[in-house]
Design an enzyme around this catalytic site. Structure first.
Site, PDB file in Angstrom:
ATOM      1  N   ASP A   1      -0.592   3.318   9.566  1.00 45.46           N
ATOM      2  CA  ASP A   1       0.039   3.703   8.301  1.00 45.46           C
ATOM      3  C   ASP A   1      -1.057   3.675   7.222  1.00 45.46           C
ATOM      4  O   ASP A   1      -1.824   4.624   7.100  1.00 45.46           O
ATOM      5  CB  ASP A   1       1.201   2.745   8.038  1.00 45.46           C
ATOM      6  CG  ASP A   1       1.999   3.077   6.806  1.00 45.46           C
ATOM      7  OD1 ASP A   1       1.994   4.235   6.371  1.00 45.46           O
ATOM      8  OD2 ASP A   1       2.651   2.169   6.246  1.00 45.46           O
TER       9      ASP A   1
ATOM     10  N   LYS B   1       0.253   8.273  10.236  1.00 43.71           N
ATOM     11  CA  LYS B   1       0.734   8.990   9.049  1.00 43.71           C
ATOM     12  C   LYS B   1      -0.494   9.298   8.200  1.00 43.71           C
ATOM     13  O   LYS B   1      -0.907   8.475   7.383  1.00 43.71           O
ATOM     14  CB  LYS B   1       1.676   8.102   8.243  1.00 43.71           C
ATOM     15  CG  LYS B   1       2.971   7.730   8.913  1.00 43.71           C
ATOM     16  CD  LYS B   1       3.787   6.861   7.951  1.00 43.71           C
ATOM     17  CE  LYS B   1       4.939   6.198   8.629  1.00 43.71           C
ATOM     18  NZ  LYS B   1       5.541   5.135   7.788  1.00 43.71           N
TER      19      LYS B   1
ATOM     20  N   VAL C   1       9.821   5.262  10.249  1.00 42.51           N
ATOM     21  CA  VAL C   1      10.372   5.582  11.573  1.00 42.51           C
ATOM     22  C   VAL C   1      10.705   4.308  12.350  1.00 42.51           C
ATOM     23  O   VAL C   1      10.131   3.243  12.090  1.00 42.51           O
ATOM     24  CB  VAL C   1       9.411   6.473  12.394  1.00 42.51           C
ATOM     25  CG1 VAL C   1       9.308   7.862  11.782  1.00 42.51           C
ATOM     26  CG2 VAL C   1       8.033   5.838  12.521  1.00 42.51           C
TER      27      VAL C   1
ATOM     28  N   ARG D   1      14.096  -1.548  18.011  1.00 39.83           N
ATOM     29  CA  ARG D   1      12.890  -1.524  18.846  1.00 39.83           C
ATOM     30  C   ARG D   1      13.191  -0.960  20.233  1.00 39.83           C
ATOM     31  O   ARG D   1      12.304  -0.439  20.901  1.00 39.83           O
ATOM     32  CB  ARG D   1      12.317  -2.948  19.017  1.00 39.83           C
ATOM     33  CG  ARG D   1      11.739  -3.550  17.751  1.00 39.83           C
ATOM     34  CD  ARG D   1      10.944  -4.809  18.122  1.00 39.83           C
ATOM     35  NE  ARG D   1      10.671  -5.657  16.966  1.00 39.83           N
ATOM     36  CZ  ARG D   1       9.661  -5.514  16.133  1.00 39.83           C
ATOM     37  NH1 ARG D   1       8.827  -4.505  16.294  1.00 39.83           N
ATOM     38  NH2 ARG D   1       9.475  -6.352  15.142  1.00 39.83           N
TER      39      ARG D   1
HETATM   40  P1  5GP Z   1      -0.683  -0.490   8.124  1.00 38.83           P
HETATM   41  O1  5GP Z   1      -1.448  -1.780   8.021  1.00 38.83           O
HETATM   42  O2  5GP Z   1      -1.427   0.577   8.888  1.00 38.83           O
HETATM   43  O3  5GP Z   1      -0.198  -0.025   6.791  1.00 38.83           O
HETATM   44  O4  5GP Z   1       0.659  -0.808   8.862  1.00 38.83           O
HETATM   45  C1  5GP Z   1       0.708  -1.126  10.182  1.00 38.83           C
HETATM   46  C2  5GP Z   1       2.029  -1.767  10.546  1.00 38.83           C
HETATM   47  O5  5GP Z   1       3.090  -1.501   9.585  1.00 38.83           O
HETATM   48  C3  5GP Z   1       2.493  -1.156  11.838  1.00 38.83           C
HETATM   49  O6  5GP Z   1       1.924  -1.830  12.939  1.00 38.83           O
HETATM   50  C4  5GP Z   1       3.992  -1.335  11.746  1.00 38.83           C
HETATM   51  O7  5GP Z   1       4.337  -2.615  12.183  1.00 38.83           O
HETATM   52  C5  5GP Z   1       4.288  -1.214  10.257  1.00 38.83           C
HETATM   53  N1  5GP Z   1       4.733   0.160   9.926  1.00 38.83           N
HETATM   54  C6  5GP Z   1       4.040   1.117   9.270  1.00 38.83           C
HETATM   55  N2  5GP Z   1       4.757   2.259   9.146  1.00 38.83           N
HETATM   56  C7  5GP Z   1       5.927   2.012   9.770  1.00 38.83           C
HETATM   57  C8  5GP Z   1       7.096   2.810  10.017  1.00 38.83           C
HETATM   58  O8  5GP Z   1       7.224   3.993   9.650  1.00 38.83           O
HETATM   59  N3  5GP Z   1       8.098   2.200  10.699  1.00 38.83           N
HETATM   60  C9  5GP Z   1       8.028   0.911  11.132  1.00 38.83           C
HETATM   61  N4  5GP Z   1       9.079   0.427  11.795  1.00 38.83           N
HETATM   62  N5  5GP Z   1       6.944   0.126  10.917  1.00 38.83           N
HETATM   63  C10 5GP Z   1       5.903   0.685  10.257  1.00 38.83           C
END
Ligand code: 5GP
Length: 192
Positions: free
Chosen positions: A115, A143, A165, A177
């Site tokens: 993300d 994303k 999502v 999940r």
């Molecule tokens: P980042 O550090 O890349 O922003 O986020 C990583 C973590 O955020 C992912 O491993 C996941 O647990 C959570 N996350 C990010 N986007 C989503 C999403 O669209 N849905 C869900 N369920 N978790 C997300």
């Protein structure tokens, strides 16, 4: 006669009418097997260590490693990311470390979704300090519009639009999940 994956997806959807399918289970399984073939080609003869990031990567890692037809090891880390139910703050902390030494190993991190990239930036930094022979990352989803950290995936399942999502390991408040597909929650069911 066994039901097709499309029929099974429909059965699940009846139980979860608040979810719209984004990637159905057949599409996910086909892509997982393509990724596994790529990984198998790249790692053949190396006994890699696959590192799953709890909890979201569990179904993905389980399917991926069973499609790589040689010796692999797996271990898990858990990382907390403070924030709301649907957005992360970027403040990350290690909750569970590996049980396995990574020095000199070929390490492949397996993540559910990239993300902002802040979680993976933290984890890759931590693992790199332990001097693996190689360190790569595979995420089922990314994303691109949300990326803030300088993370490039070595293996990526799908690029998706910027929406929250659930399913195939991804949760909302610890639900969803176990969905076999990936879907988007209707706006009125996932509020910050
Ligand atoms: P980042 O550090 O890349 O922003 O986020 C990583 C973590 O955020 C992912 O491993 C996941 O647990 C959570 N996350 C990010 N986007 C989503 C999403 O669209 N849905 C869900 N369920 N978790 C997300």
């Amino acid at each position: 006669m066994a039901r097709s994956s499309a029929e099974l997806d429909r059965v699940w959807l009846e139980q979860f009418p608040e979810v719209d399918i984004l990637l159905d289970s057949a599409t996910i399984q086909k892509r997982v097997s393509e990724l596994a073939q790529q990984i198998a080609r790249d790692y053949e003869g190396t006994f890699p260590l696959m590192v799953g990031v709890l909890k979201g990567s569990v179904p993905f890692l389980a399917d991926l490693m069973r499609a790589v037809p040689f010796r692999v090891a797996c271990d898990y880390v858990a990382i907390s990311s403070y924030g709301t139910e649907t957005t992360s703050s970027g403040v990350v902390r290690l909750l569970k470390d590996l049980d396995t030494e990574v020095v000199g190993r070929h390490v492949l991190v397996v993540e559910d979704i990239l993300d902002t990239g802040l979680t993976l930036q933290y984890l890759m930094g931590l693992l790199q300090e332990r001097r693996p022979f190689s360190l790569k990352v595979c995420a089922l989803l990314q994303k691109p519009d949300r990326l803030k950290a300088p993370i490039t995936l070595d293996y990526c399942g799908f690029s998706i639009p910027n929406e929250f999502v659930v399913g195939y390991g991804l949760d909302y408040a610890e639900q969803y999940r176990n969905l076999p597909f990936i879907g988007a929650l209707r706006a009125d069911s996932a509020e910050d």
